[in-house]
Design a protein around this motif. Structure first.
Motif, PDB file in Angstrom:
ATOM      1  N   VAL A 101       5.663   6.449  -2.028  1.00  0.00           N
ATOM      2  CA  VAL A 101       6.180   6.749  -1.050  1.00  0.00           C
ATOM      3  C   VAL A 101       6.028   8.428  -0.765  1.00  0.00           C
ATOM      4  O   VAL A 101       6.694   8.824  -1.533  1.00  0.00           O
ATOM      5  CB  VAL A 101       7.553   6.407  -0.718  1.00  0.00           C
ATOM      6  CG1 VAL A 101       8.295   6.510   0.437  1.00  0.00           C
ATOM      7  CG2 VAL A 101       7.694   4.830  -0.972  1.00  0.00           C
ATOM      8  N   THR A 102       5.280   8.813   0.397  1.00  0.00           N
ATOM      9  CA  THR A 102       5.045  10.095   0.431  1.00  0.00           C
ATOM     10  C   THR A 102       5.913  10.707   1.818  1.00  0.00           C
ATOM     11  O   THR A 102       5.569  10.057   2.878  1.00  0.00           O
ATOM     12  CB  THR A 102       3.775  10.501   0.553  1.00  0.00           C
ATOM     13  OG1 THR A 102       3.164  10.306  -0.830  1.00  0.00           O
ATOM     14  CG2 THR A 102       3.658  12.211   0.802  1.00  0.00           C
ATOM     15  N   VAL A 103       6.814  11.700   1.725  1.00  0.00           N
ATOM     16  CA  VAL A 103       7.416  12.339   2.808  1.00  0.00           C
ATOM     17  C   VAL A 103       6.805  13.640   3.232  1.00  0.00           C
ATOM     18  O   VAL A 103       6.901  14.542   2.394  1.00  0.00           O
ATOM     19  CB  VAL A 103       9.180  12.181   2.854  1.00  0.00           C
ATOM     20  CG1 VAL A 103       9.672  12.982   3.942  1.00  0.00           C
ATOM     21  CG2 VAL A 103       9.553  10.741   2.561  1.00  0.00           C
ATOM     22  N   ILE A 104       6.527  13.635   4.394  1.00  0.00           N
ATOM     23  CA  ILE A 104       5.766  14.995   4.843  1.00  0.00           C
ATOM     24  C   ILE A 104       7.002  15.768   5.533  1.00  0.00           C
ATOM     25  O   ILE A 104       7.467  15.171   6.586  1.00  0.00           O
ATOM     26  CB  ILE A 104       4.557  14.748   5.476  1.00  0.00           C
ATOM     27  CG1 ILE A 104       3.576  14.104   4.802  1.00  0.00           C
ATOM     28  CG2 ILE A 104       3.961  16.175   6.008  1.00  0.00           C
ATOM     29  CD1 ILE A 104       2.242  13.758   5.541  1.00  0.00           C
ATOM     30  N   ASP A 105       7.059  17.010   5.443  1.00  0.00           N
ATOM     31  CA  ASP A 105       7.913  17.819   6.145  1.00  0.00           C
ATOM     32  C   ASP A 105       6.986  18.488   7.029  1.00  0.00           C
ATOM     33  O   ASP A 105       6.544  19.419   6.982  1.00  0.00           O
ATOM     34  CB  ASP A 105       8.461  18.958   5.244  1.00  0.00           C
ATOM     35  CG  ASP A 105       9.409  19.976   5.847  1.00  0.00           C
ATOM     36  OD1 ASP A 105       9.934  19.537   6.945  1.00  0.00           O
ATOM     37  OD2 ASP A 105       9.756  20.907   5.342  1.00  0.00           O
TER      38      ASP A 105
ATOM     39  N   THR B  51       7.029   7.559  -6.713  1.00  0.00           N
ATOM     40  CA  THR B  51       6.345   6.468  -7.207  1.00  0.00           C
ATOM     41  C   THR B  51       7.503   5.196  -7.388  1.00  0.00           C
ATOM     42  O   THR B  51       8.572   5.339  -8.049  1.00  0.00           O
ATOM     43  CB  THR B  51       5.606   6.772  -8.370  1.00  0.00           C
ATOM     44  OG1 THR B  51       4.803   7.612  -8.187  1.00  0.00           O
ATOM     45  CG2 THR B  51       5.071   5.440  -9.015  1.00  0.00           C
ATOM     46  N   GLU B  52       7.094   4.232  -6.775  1.00  0.00           N
ATOM     47  CA  GLU B  52       7.833   3.095  -6.924  1.00  0.00           C
ATOM     48  C   GLU B  52       7.205   2.064  -7.717  1.00  0.00           C
ATOM     49  O   GLU B  52       6.058   1.867  -7.574  1.00  0.00           O
ATOM     50  CB  GLU B  52       8.139   2.410  -5.475  1.00  0.00           C
ATOM     51  CG  GLU B  52       8.675   3.219  -4.475  1.00  0.00           C
ATOM     52  CD  GLU B  52      10.154   3.379  -4.465  1.00  0.00           C
ATOM     53  OE1 GLU B  52      10.982   2.439  -4.255  1.00  0.00           O
ATOM     54  OE2 GLU B  52      10.514   4.264  -5.459  1.00  0.00           O
TER      55      GLU B  52
ATOM     56  N   TYR C 217      10.685  -1.139   3.169  1.00  0.00           N
ATOM     57  CA  TYR C 217       9.550  -1.934   3.039  1.00  0.00           C
ATOM     58  C   TYR C 217       9.990  -3.112   2.068  1.00  0.00           C
ATOM     59  O   TYR C 217      11.157  -3.313   1.810  1.00  0.00           O
ATOM     60  CB  TYR C 217       8.560  -0.946   2.071  1.00  0.00           C
ATOM     61  CG  TYR C 217       9.119  -0.706   0.641  1.00  0.00           C
ATOM     62  CD1 TYR C 217       9.088  -1.617  -0.408  1.00  0.00           C
ATOM     63  CD2 TYR C 217       9.700   0.731   0.283  1.00  0.00           C
ATOM     64  CE1 TYR C 217       9.772  -1.303  -1.525  1.00  0.00           C
ATOM     65  CE2 TYR C 217      10.394   0.770  -0.984  1.00  0.00           C
ATOM     66  CZ  TYR C 217      10.413  -0.163  -1.910  1.00  0.00           C
ATOM     67  OH  TYR C 217      10.689   0.331  -3.214  1.00  0.00           O
ATOM     68  N   THR C 218       9.012  -4.120   2.222  1.00  0.00           N
ATOM     69  CA  THR C 218       9.248  -5.260   1.739  1.00  0.00           C
ATOM     70  C   THR C 218       8.969  -5.173   0.057  1.00  0.00           C
ATOM     71  O   THR C 218       7.937  -5.095  -0.572  1.00  0.00           O
ATOM     72  CB  THR C 218       8.327  -6.399   2.426  1.00  0.00           C
ATOM     73  OG1 THR C 218       8.633  -6.397   3.720  1.00  0.00           O
ATOM     74  CG2 THR C 218       8.661  -7.945   1.501  1.00  0.00           C
ATOM     75  N   PRO C 219      10.079  -5.358  -0.591  1.00  0.00           N
ATOM     76  CA  PRO C 219       9.820  -5.340  -2.194  1.00  0.00           C
ATOM     77  C   PRO C 219       8.770  -6.340  -2.471  1.00  0.00           C
ATOM     78  O   PRO C 219       9.044  -7.605  -2.250  1.00  0.00           O
ATOM     79  CB  PRO C 219      11.137  -5.427  -2.711  1.00  0.00           C
ATOM     80  CG  PRO C 219      12.114  -4.979  -1.643  1.00  0.00           C
ATOM     81  CD  PRO C 219      11.435  -5.624  -0.478  1.00  0.00           C
TER      82      PRO C 219
ATOM     83  N   ALA D 173       0.773  -1.169  -0.278  1.00  0.00           N
ATOM     84  CA  ALA D 173      -0.066  -0.130  -0.075  1.00  0.00           C
ATOM     85  C   ALA D 173       0.782   1.436  -0.020  1.00  0.00           C
ATOM     86  O   ALA D 173       2.166   1.154   0.325  1.00  0.00           O
ATOM     87  CB  ALA D 173      -0.978   0.044   1.300  1.00  0.00           C
ATOM     88  N   ASN D 174       0.245   2.256  -0.367  1.00  0.00           N
ATOM     89  CA  ASN D 174       1.083   3.768  -0.423  1.00  0.00           C
ATOM     90  C   ASN D 174       1.514   3.889   1.005  1.00  0.00           C
ATOM     91  O   ASN D 174       0.810   3.442   2.112  1.00  0.00           O
ATOM     92  CB  ASN D 174       0.194   4.991  -0.885  1.00  0.00           C
ATOM     93  CG  ASN D 174      -0.149   4.722  -2.109  1.00  0.00           C
ATOM     94  OD1 ASN D 174       0.550   4.241  -3.045  1.00  0.00           O
ATOM     95  ND2 ASN D 174      -1.482   5.270  -2.662  1.00  0.00           N
TER      96      ASN D 174
END
Length: 204
Positions: free
Chosen positions: A102-106, A83-84, A51-53, A34-35
């Protein structure tokens, strides 16, 4: 190849053959995680994300899974969305893809430090004083922070007698803010002036 032989009573023979070809036209399958959404690591404009590929599967052996976009598990992902994408290819060349973000929030506030409070005497003949100082500049874990003055008059202005609060705010690219303030106090230490009339002499 299917081969058949016919043999007659005198031992004479004849053969015939034909081939049966089975084509693998079934795509493999692959399912991505999941995202993923995380906050940035302290002091970094990004975050290490594990994460587990995903691994594809197929009806026939020999399928191979490769990452075709993104950075991979364990990388430092930048603030924002990455995006992976993974692709599985089976032995017959059939493929299947899956992707996730994968979203990284500052969520880390910038920092800003103001000068110490300033106290000066008034300029001669003025109910105030011109005061110069070095305006503070905010810093942040990510580029793009902007520092603005949100209160007071600014360096080089004529500050009135009394106390004026100077306020600066640093805002980063994600909208996080930090504020600092200091005071500029102007003391009126100039005596007033007064002039009397000339001496007066009169008769009774």
């Amino acid at each position: 190849t299917e081969t058949y032989t016919v043999t007659d009573a005198s031992g004479n023979t004849a053969d015939c053959s034909f081939s049966i070809t089975v084509i693998d036209n079934e795509n493999p399958t692959i399912t991505c995680p999941a995202n993923i959404t995380v906050n940035n690591d302290a002091g970094i404009c990004g975050a290490v994300v594990n994460y587990t590929p995903p691994t594809g599967s197929d009806n026939c052996p020999g399928a191979v899974t490769t990452q075709t976009a993104g950075q991979g598990s364990g990388s430092t992902f930048p603030v924002g969305s990455t995006t992976e994408t993974y692709t599985v290819t089976d032995a017959s060349g059939n493929t299947a893809d899956c992707s996730f973000d994968v979203t990284v929030i500052d969520n880390e506030n910038p920092s800003i430090t103001c000068p110490a409070n300033i106290t000066v005497n008034n300029d001669a003949g003025i109910c105030g004083a011109v005061v110069n100082y070095t305006p503070p500049t905010g810093t942040d874990n990510c580029p793009g922070a902007v520092t603005t003055q949100t209160g007071g008059q600014g360096s080089g202005a004529t500050f009135p007698v009394g106390s004026t609060t100077e306020t600066y705010t640093a805002t980063d690219a994600s909208g996080n803010t930090a504020t600092c303030s200091f005071s500029i106090t102007v003391i009126d230490n100039e005596n007033p002036t007064i002039t009397c009339p000339a001496n007066i002499t009169v008769n009774n």
